[in-house]
Design an enzyme around this catalytic site. Structure first.
Site, mmCIF file in Angstrom:
data_model
loop_
_atom_site.group_PDB
_atom_site.id
_atom_site.type_symbol
_atom_site.label_atom_id
_atom_site.label_comp_id
_atom_site.label_asym_id
_atom_site.label_seq_id
_atom_site.Cartn_x
_atom_site.Cartn_y
_atom_site.Cartn_z
ATOM 1 N N ASN A 9 0.997 -1.121 0.038
ATOM 2 C CA ASN A 9 -0.077 -0.004 -0.077
ATOM 3 C C ASN A 9 0.978 1.282 0.050
ATOM 4 O O ASN A 9 1.452 1.490 1.103
ATOM 5 C CB ASN A 9 -0.663 -0.089 1.064
ATOM 6 C CG ASN A 9 -1.780 1.143 1.278
ATOM 7 O OD1 ASN A 9 -1.712 2.031 0.628
ATOM 8 N ND2 ASN A 9 -2.445 1.301 2.484
ATOM 9 N N TRP A 10 1.093 1.951 -1.018
ATOM 10 C CA TRP A 10 1.900 2.960 -1.357
ATOM 11 C C TRP A 10 1.336 4.301 -0.599
ATOM 12 O O TRP A 10 2.048 5.336 -0.532
ATOM 13 C CB TRP A 10 2.377 3.206 -2.687
ATOM 14 C CG TRP A 10 3.082 2.338 -3.563
ATOM 15 C CD1 TRP A 10 3.296 0.889 -2.872
ATOM 16 C CD2 TRP A 10 3.493 2.283 -4.883
ATOM 17 N NE1 TRP A 10 3.999 0.117 -3.775
ATOM 18 C CE2 TRP A 10 4.183 1.036 -4.946
ATOM 19 C CE3 TRP A 10 3.597 3.160 -5.755
ATOM 20 C CZ2 TRP A 10 4.789 0.538 -6.079
ATOM 21 C CZ3 TRP A 10 3.928 2.853 -7.064
ATOM 22 C CH2 TRP A 10 4.880 1.505 -7.427
ATOM 23 N N LYS A 11 0.077 4.430 -0.295
ATOM 24 C CA LYS A 11 -0.401 5.538 0.495
ATOM 25 C C LYS A 11 -0.166 6.636 -0.439
ATOM 26 O O LYS A 11 -0.316 6.717 -1.766
ATOM 27 C CB LYS A 11 0.004 5.765 1.900
ATOM 28 C CG LYS A 11 -0.069 4.274 2.659
ATOM 29 C CD LYS A 11 0.301 4.240 4.168
ATOM 30 C CE LYS A 11 -0.063 3.133 4.753
ATOM 31 N NZ LYS A 11 0.046 3.161 6.244
ATOM 32 N N HIS A 95 -9.122 1.320 5.062
ATOM 33 C CA HIS A 95 -7.788 1.132 5.609
ATOM 34 C C HIS A 95 -8.019 2.146 7.015
ATOM 35 O O HIS A 95 -8.825 3.095 6.813
ATOM 36 C CB HIS A 95 -6.798 1.644 4.934
ATOM 37 C CG HIS A 95 -5.367 1.606 5.592
ATOM 38 N ND1 HIS A 95 -4.851 2.589 6.245
ATOM 39 C CD2 HIS A 95 -4.533 1.060 5.007
ATOM 40 C CE1 HIS A 95 -3.958 2.481 6.633
ATOM 41 N NE2 HIS A 95 -3.398 1.339 6.040
ATOM 42 N N GLU A 97 -6.494 4.685 8.212
ATOM 43 C CA GLU A 97 -6.206 6.001 7.711
ATOM 44 C C GLU A 97 -7.287 6.715 7.180
ATOM 45 O O GLU A 97 -7.760 7.772 7.325
ATOM 46 C CB GLU A 97 -5.041 6.283 6.973
ATOM 47 C CG GLU A 97 -3.650 5.919 7.617
ATOM 48 C CD GLU A 97 -2.663 5.339 6.971
ATOM 49 O OE1 GLU A 97 -2.523 5.270 5.455
ATOM 50 O OE2 GLU A 97 -1.788 5.016 7.547
ATOM 51 N N GLU A 167 -4.930 -5.094 10.580
ATOM 52 C CA GLU A 167 -4.139 -4.146 10.694
ATOM 53 C C GLU A 167 -4.135 -3.287 12.131
ATOM 54 O O GLU A 167 -4.964 -2.220 12.064
ATOM 55 C CB GLU A 167 -4.043 -3.267 9.538
ATOM 56 C CG GLU A 167 -3.765 -3.789 8.297
ATOM 57 C CD GLU A 167 -3.262 -2.679 7.282
ATOM 58 O OE1 GLU A 167 -2.104 -2.614 6.894
ATOM 59 O OE2 GLU A 167 -3.777 -1.746 6.914
ATOM 60 N N GLY A 173 2.918 2.018 10.851
ATOM 61 C CA GLY A 173 4.014 3.250 10.781
ATOM 62 C C GLY A 173 4.788 3.505 12.060
ATOM 63 O O GLY A 173 5.256 4.588 12.122
ATOM 64 N N SER A 213 4.001 -2.414 10.603
ATOM 65 C CA SER A 213 5.491 -2.556 10.536
ATOM 66 C C SER A 213 6.075 -3.918 10.125
ATOM 67 O O SER A 213 7.192 -4.287 10.721
ATOM 68 C CB SER A 213 5.692 -2.198 11.754
ATOM 69 O OG SER A 213 5.563 -0.762 12.174
ATOM 70 N N GLY A 234 3.223 -1.206 4.042
ATOM 71 C CA GLY A 234 3.036 0.255 3.929
ATOM 72 C C GLY A 234 4.599 0.766 3.414
ATOM 73 O O GLY A 234 5.194 0.478 2.694
ATOM 74 N N GLY A 235 5.197 1.336 4.632
ATOM 75 C CA GLY A 235 6.688 1.932 4.517
ATOM 76 C C GLY A 235 7.492 1.030 3.570
ATOM 77 O O GLY A 235 8.016 1.554 2.815
HETATM 78 P P1 13P Z 1 3.426 0.139 7.780
HETATM 79 O O1 13P Z 1 3.936 -1.174 7.120
HETATM 80 O O2 13P Z 1 4.200 1.453 7.120
HETATM 81 O O3 13P Z 1 3.306 0.002 9.159
HETATM 82 O O4 13P Z 1 2.034 0.424 6.963
HETATM 83 C C1 13P Z 1 0.861 -0.701 7.150
HETATM 84 C C2 13P Z 1 -0.044 -0.479 6.378
HETATM 85 O O5 13P Z 1 -0.785 0.785 6.810
HETATM 86 C C3 13P Z 1 -0.483 -1.021 5.309
HETATM 87 O O6 13P Z 1 -1.688 -0.662 4.800
#
Ligand code: 13P
Length: 250
Positions: A9-11, A95, A97, A167, A173, A213, A234-235
């Site tokens: 997920n590149w956000k 998600h 967020e 999640e 993050g 993470s 994510g990251g």
């Molecule tokens: P991180 O891997 O950066 O913690 O993010 C997870 C995430 O929100 C994937 O959708």
């Protein structure tokens, strides 16, 4: 047998130039011999480019969100039809967020789920408790409610198009990941909850991803757990080296 999936997920990261180069790197690093399904979710404006670039690759493209209506006066929004029209048939919904910053409720998400299923899209449905819920020992109830309210109205036959992504918000993050045992405990609970509502066959076949993470140094241990069928990253999905290492860990 249920599918193994590693999804990135590149956000709100990577402009067009960066998107193109990350995709090229991923195509060369993630071979077609991968047995897991590999998915990337760039931003809306770069989906079309990603979709074209990955046409002959085994890597699939997903959107990070979509609107619940087919079309109309919804400024700034994107519909299922628009996604399908550029060969994007997978969408991430719910998600944390989106829930926290854009006010997406379980009720709204249930409508988005309906829209995606109506258009025969695959859904990666996200949910997970906040830190306070876990501290209050309320995490199982929160997760159960998110599942029930967002998803449990669907037909049994729709589950072939649904992937779950647990999640925990406190692990996103933050560098703090759920321990493999915490992930397994929750994933087993999720599968049991699905079995109770839709039967053992659906529960055994639904892919449940862990997100929060996940990094190259912890992926293997998390993925080794019986009920963890992959990850939503994510990251670490923003760098071809780390994402391909996580993909290899599955
Ligand atoms: P991180 O891997 O950066 O913690 O993010 C997870 C995430 O929100 C994937 O959708």
């Amino acid at each position: 047998m249920r599918k193994k999936i590693v999804a990135g997920n590149w956000k709100m990261n990577k402009n067009l130039v960066d998107t193109k180069s990350l995709l090229e790197e991923l195509k060369s690093k993630i071979g077609d011999d991968t047995t897991a399904e590999i998915i990337v979710a760039p931003t809306f404006v770069n989906l079309s480019t990603a979709s074209e670039s990955l046409q002959t690759s085994k890597i699939k493209v997903a959107a990070q969100n979509m609107h619940q209506e087919d079309s109309g006066a919804y400024t700034g929004e994107i519909s299922a039809d628009m996604l399908k029209n550029i060969d994007v048939d997978t969408v991430i919904l719910g998600h944390s967020e989106r829930r926290a910053y854009f006010g997406e409720t379980d009720e709204l998400l249930s409508k988005k789920v309906n829209a995606a299923l109506k258009h025969e899209m695959s859904i990666i449905f996200c949910f997970g408790e906040e830190l306070q819920d876990r501290r209050n020992d309320n995490h199982f109830t929160v997760v159960e409610n998110q599942l029930k309210n967002g998803l449990f109205h669907v037909d049994t036959s729709s589950w072939k198009n649904i992937v779950l992504a647990y999640e925990p918000v406190w692990a996103i993050g933050t560098g703090e990941t759920a321990s493999p045992e915490q992930a397994q405990e929750m994933h087993a609970f999720i599968r049991k909850t699905i079995a109770g509502a839709f039967g053992q066959d659906v529960a055994d076949n639904v892919t449940i991803l862990y997100g929060g993470s996940v990094k190259p140094n912890n992926a293997k241990e998390i993925f080794s757990k019986e009920d963890v069928d992959g990850g939503l990253i994510g990251g670490a999905s923003l760098d071809s080296e780390s994402f391909s290492a996580i993909a290899a860990a599955i």
